[in-house]
Write a protein that holds these residues in place. Sequence first.
Motif, mmCIF file in Angstrom:
data_model
loop_
_atom_site.group_PDB
_atom_site.id
_atom_site.type_symbol
_atom_site.label_atom_id
_atom_site.label_comp_id
_atom_site.label_asym_id
_atom_site.label_seq_id
_atom_site.Cartn_x
_atom_site.Cartn_y
_atom_site.Cartn_z
ATOM 1 N N ALA A 105 -6.670 2.108 8.623
ATOM 2 C CA ALA A 105 -6.494 0.648 8.650
ATOM 3 C C ALA A 105 -7.592 0.026 9.509
ATOM 4 C CB ALA A 105 -5.118 0.296 9.185
ATOM 5 N N LYS A 106 -7.874 -1.241 9.253
ATOM 6 C CA LYS A 106 -8.966 -1.934 9.953
ATOM 7 C C LYS A 106 -8.495 -3.311 10.409
ATOM 8 C CE LYS A 106 -12.254 0.364 6.999
ATOM 9 N NZ LYS A 106 -13.195 0.275 5.926
ATOM 10 N N ASN A 107 -9.260 -3.884 11.320
ATOM 11 C CA ASN A 107 -9.068 -5.276 11.759
ATOM 12 C C ASN A 107 -7.659 -5.555 12.263
ATOM 13 O OD1 ASN A 107 -11.747 -5.850 10.945
ATOM 14 N ND2 ASN A 107 -11.039 -6.121 8.848
ATOM 15 N N PHE A 108 -7.220 -4.784 13.229
ATOM 16 C CA PHE A 108 -5.886 -4.981 13.798
ATOM 17 C C PHE A 108 -5.816 -6.292 14.567
ATOM 18 C CE2 PHE A 108 -6.223 -0.394 13.403
ATOM 19 C CZ PHE A 108 -5.059 -0.129 12.703
ATOM 20 N N ARG A 109 -4.697 -6.963 14.405
ATOM 21 C CA ARG A 109 -4.396 -8.166 15.184
ATOM 22 C C ARG A 109 -2.946 -8.023 15.649
ATOM 23 N NH1 ARG A 109 -7.315 -8.666 10.851
ATOM 24 N NH2 ARG A 109 -5.575 -9.015 9.480
ATOM 25 N N PHE A 110 -2.709 -8.252 16.921
ATOM 26 C CA PHE A 110 -1.386 -8.061 17.506
ATOM 27 C C PHE A 110 -1.112 -9.244 18.414
ATOM 28 C CE2 PHE A 110 1.399 -6.068 20.763
ATOM 29 C CZ PHE A 110 2.407 -5.621 19.925
ATOM 30 N N LEU A 159 2.085 -7.623 13.940
ATOM 31 C CA LEU A 159 0.937 -6.734 13.831
ATOM 32 C C LEU A 159 0.403 -6.869 12.412
ATOM 33 C CD1 LEU A 159 -0.877 -4.378 14.824
ATOM 34 C CD2 LEU A 159 0.882 -2.825 13.954
ATOM 35 N N SER A 160 -0.876 -7.191 12.303
ATOM 36 C CA SER A 160 -1.480 -7.261 10.974
ATOM 37 C C SER A 160 -2.687 -6.333 10.931
ATOM 38 C CB SER A 160 -1.878 -8.697 10.626
ATOM 39 O OG SER A 160 -2.898 -9.153 11.477
ATOM 40 N N TRP A 161 -3.034 -5.911 9.718
ATOM 41 C CA TRP A 161 -4.179 -5.044 9.506
ATOM 42 C C TRP A 161 -4.654 -5.197 8.084
ATOM 43 C CZ3 TRP A 161 0.834 -3.320 9.845
ATOM 44 C CH2 TRP A 161 1.342 -2.645 8.750
ATOM 45 N N ASP A 162 -5.871 -4.745 7.847
ATOM 46 C CA ASP A 162 -6.460 -4.715 6.508
ATOM 47 C C ASP A 162 -6.585 -3.256 6.083
ATOM 48 O OD1 ASP A 162 -6.880 -7.497 6.655
ATOM 49 O OD2 ASP A 162 -8.819 -7.202 7.638
ATOM 50 N N ARG A 163 -6.601 -3.070 4.745
ATOM 51 C CA ARG A 163 -6.699 -1.728 4.171
ATOM 52 C C ARG A 163 -5.515 -0.897 4.653
ATOM 53 N NH1 ARG A 163 -9.661 -1.938 0.021
ATOM 54 N NH2 ARG A 163 -10.503 0.129 0.145
ATOM 55 N N GLY A 164 -5.669 0.357 4.836
ATOM 56 C CA GLY A 164 -4.617 1.193 5.402
ATOM 57 C C GLY A 164 -3.346 1.248 4.578
ATOM 58 N N PRO A 165 -2.269 1.708 5.197
ATOM 59 C CA PRO A 165 -1.005 1.910 4.496
ATOM 60 C C PRO A 165 -0.278 0.600 4.211
ATOM 61 C CG PRO A 165 -0.705 2.358 6.809
ATOM 62 C CD PRO A 165 -2.171 2.092 6.612
ATOM 63 N N HIS A 166 0.596 0.655 3.231
ATOM 64 C CA HIS A 166 1.480 -0.473 2.948
ATOM 65 C C HIS A 166 2.540 -0.540 4.044
ATOM 66 C CE1 HIS A 166 -0.486 -0.512 -0.913
ATOM 67 N NE2 HIS A 166 -0.002 0.687 -1.217
ATOM 68 N N ALA A 167 3.104 -1.715 4.259
ATOM 69 C CA ALA A 167 4.097 -1.908 5.324
ATOM 70 C C ALA A 167 5.296 -0.972 5.170
ATOM 71 C CB ALA A 167 4.563 -3.355 5.367
ATOM 72 N N LEU A 168 5.791 -0.808 3.951
ATOM 73 C CA LEU A 168 6.953 0.059 3.759
ATOM 74 C C LEU A 168 6.629 1.526 4.042
ATOM 75 C CD1 LEU A 168 8.742 -1.545 0.689
ATOM 76 C CD2 LEU A 168 9.423 -1.593 3.094
ATOM 77 N N GLU A 169 5.381 1.935 3.836
ATOM 78 C CA GLU A 169 4.986 3.297 4.202
ATOM 79 C C GLU A 169 5.051 3.477 5.720
ATOM 80 O OE1 GLU A 169 1.821 5.024 1.103
ATOM 81 O OE2 GLU A 169 1.118 3.230 2.165
ATOM 82 N N VAL A 170 4.646 2.457 6.450
ATOM 83 C CA VAL A 170 4.705 2.506 7.911
ATOM 84 C C VAL A 170 6.155 2.597 8.373
ATOM 85 C CG1 VAL A 170 4.210 1.239 10.046
ATOM 86 C CG2 VAL A 170 2.519 1.289 8.192
ATOM 87 N N VAL A 171 7.008 1.754 7.808
ATOM 88 C CA VAL A 171 8.430 1.773 8.177
ATOM 89 C C VAL A 171 9.050 3.124 7.855
ATOM 90 C CG1 VAL A 171 10.705 0.794 7.671
ATOM 91 C CG2 VAL A 171 8.739 -0.713 7.967
ATOM 92 N N THR A 178 -3.868 -3.896 1.371
ATOM 93 C CA THR A 178 -3.652 -2.480 1.657
ATOM 94 C C THR A 178 -3.920 -1.617 0.431
ATOM 95 O OG1 THR A 178 -1.288 -2.694 1.181
ATOM 96 C CG2 THR A 178 -1.975 -2.928 3.482
ATOM 97 N N ILE A 179 -4.240 -0.355 0.700
ATOM 98 C CA ILE A 179 -4.548 0.580 -0.380
ATOM 99 C C ILE A 179 -3.605 1.779 -0.381
ATOM 100 C CG2 ILE A 179 -6.960 -0.097 -0.550
ATOM 101 C CD1 ILE A 179 -7.684 2.343 1.163
ATOM 102 N N GLY A 180 -2.718 1.871 0.592
ATOM 103 C CA GLY A 180 -1.791 2.986 0.680
ATOM 104 C C GLY A 180 -2.277 4.039 1.659
ATOM 105 N N HIS A 181 -1.335 4.775 2.225
ATOM 106 C CA HIS A 181 -1.624 5.739 3.287
ATOM 107 C C HIS A 181 -2.599 6.831 2.838
ATOM 108 C CE1 HIS A 181 -0.891 7.805 7.033
ATOM 109 N NE2 HIS A 181 -0.576 8.911 6.374
#
Length: 110
Positions: A16-21, A31-43, A94-97
């Motif tokens: 994931a890139k460009n974290f904002r908290f 918490l926001s981010w670009d690319r990386g996993p989908h939110a439900l994958e994180v949960v 997002t593109i998935g984990h």
Amino acid sequence: MSGLFDSGAPGILEGAKNFRFWETASGGFSLSWDRGPHALEVVNELLELASDGEHTRLFQPGDVVFVHNGAADPSRYTTVDIQNVRILLRPYDTIGHEAAIAEAFAAVAI
């Protein structure tokens, strides 16, 4: 934050890139981010970590609770309570984990 960034190899938010908290007006955090996993994958990964006492000391069962957002689109944002702290996950583009890990490792190999 350790649960999100340092929970495994590779971590949940690897790639994931460009974290904002930031703190929200209601007392939780976003918490926001670009690319990386989908939110439900994180949960799902956080819930799995919390249920597996053998592999983590970060969480205990019940420390992570998914909060249903009603009719809201879960691909846009998802809310989770981590040790009674509400966190709104707001991923963008997002593109998935698995794809994010592959992309991150491909960038390192260049």
